[in-house]
Design a protein around this motif. Sequence first.
Motif, PDB file in Angstrom:
ATOM      1  N   TRP A 170      -6.225   3.564   5.914  1.00 20.40           N
ATOM      2  CA  TRP A 170      -5.083   4.086   5.152  1.00 20.40           C
ATOM      3  C   TRP A 170      -5.325   5.513   4.655  1.00 20.40           C
ATOM      4  O   TRP A 170      -4.468   6.080   4.002  1.00 20.40           O
ATOM      5  N   ILE A 199      -4.094   6.785  -3.472  1.00 21.56           N
ATOM      6  CA  ILE A 199      -3.420   5.654  -2.846  1.00 21.56           C
ATOM      7  C   ILE A 199      -3.308   4.559  -3.899  1.00 21.56           C
ATOM      8  O   ILE A 199      -4.274   4.275  -4.606  1.00 21.56           O
ATOM      9  N   SER A 219       0.816   5.259  -0.015  1.00 23.26           N
ATOM     10  CA  SER A 219      -0.137   6.328   0.262  1.00 23.26           C
ATOM     11  C   SER A 219       0.578   7.633   0.581  1.00 23.26           C
ATOM     12  O   SER A 219       1.659   7.634   1.178  1.00 23.26           O
ATOM     13  N   VAL A 261       0.852  -1.186   0.000  1.00 24.79           N
ATOM     14  CA  VAL A 261       0.000   0.000   0.000  1.00 24.79           C
ATOM     15  C   VAL A 261       0.885   1.233   0.000  1.00 24.79           C
ATOM     16  O   VAL A 261       1.654   1.465   0.936  1.00 24.79           O
TER      17      VAL A 261
END
Length: 314
Positions: free
Chosen positions: A152, A117, A75, A73
């Motif tokens: 997130w 993201i 971000s 991930v």
Amino acid sequence: MRLTPVLLSLLMLASVPAHAEGPLRERLKARYMERLQDGESAEEGARVYKAVLPGTQKQTVSYGADPLQAMDVYSPVNARNAPMIVMVHGGGWRTGDKANSGVVENKVKHWLLQGYIVVSVNYRLLPQADAYAQAEDVAAALVYVQKNAATWGGDASRLILMGHSAGAQLVALTSADPSVVTARGGRLWAGTVVLDSATLDLRATMTQKRVLPLYTNAFGSDPKRWAQASPLERLTPQAVPMMMVCSTQRKDRPCDQADTFSRALRKLGKPAPVQKEDKSHGEINKMVGVPGPYTDAIDAFIAARLGQALGAHK
């Protein structure tokens, strides 16, 4: 010079005399074509994307018990209600990785600067898991992203799914019949970008005069099962809008299947643009995010889908 699998296969094929008959030349030719359709290249290969933009957070999380059921991930710092891109890599259903440079580098550089993201997903591979099981992994990963998006800083209602090559077949299948996601407690997403799949009509692929081991290894030889993994045959009225990108350079003419699939989607009232590109199979993936008309076209589809999703969310 590094001998990539594609180049090595080509050199081996060239070393066999043109007049030679028998299974060796046929096996080498089939393997060479397999490698080409996997999109393997010196540029894309296994080089890991390590450089993360300043101000970017990266974390690796698991969505299942298997080590390959994991995702990276990326971000922006302090992301809040950010739109999301979820990327599924290719590799002939048997290779590839979420961290390969050609899979994520230009995408991360392009979309993180716009406040997105970016999530890059791994899934189990052949021979451990066939394409049917891999599709289950993609559905499970998407549900995990949706359920954890807010932690997130992401907005699950503004999510675009994307996949290349084998990953394109997997995301197209998931998008054609999203019940595989909703049955797990997930919900529909805004749209999907399908990057150069030659298996949108799997039955057509599997009934060609010469079927590559690439496909029989992934989908088996039982025609009764092919419908289960064919995006065209799995289309439902709940299908997610999709953009099909296809290479005009490939000998197996993936744009023909993209056109067929697009027509079927449009009959259901779904946006289904086809973007035909004079690029190699690998370039179709690697150049997403590079400034220019190609990325602009993908951005336009995404903007239209996220705008509509935002309106629906309100």
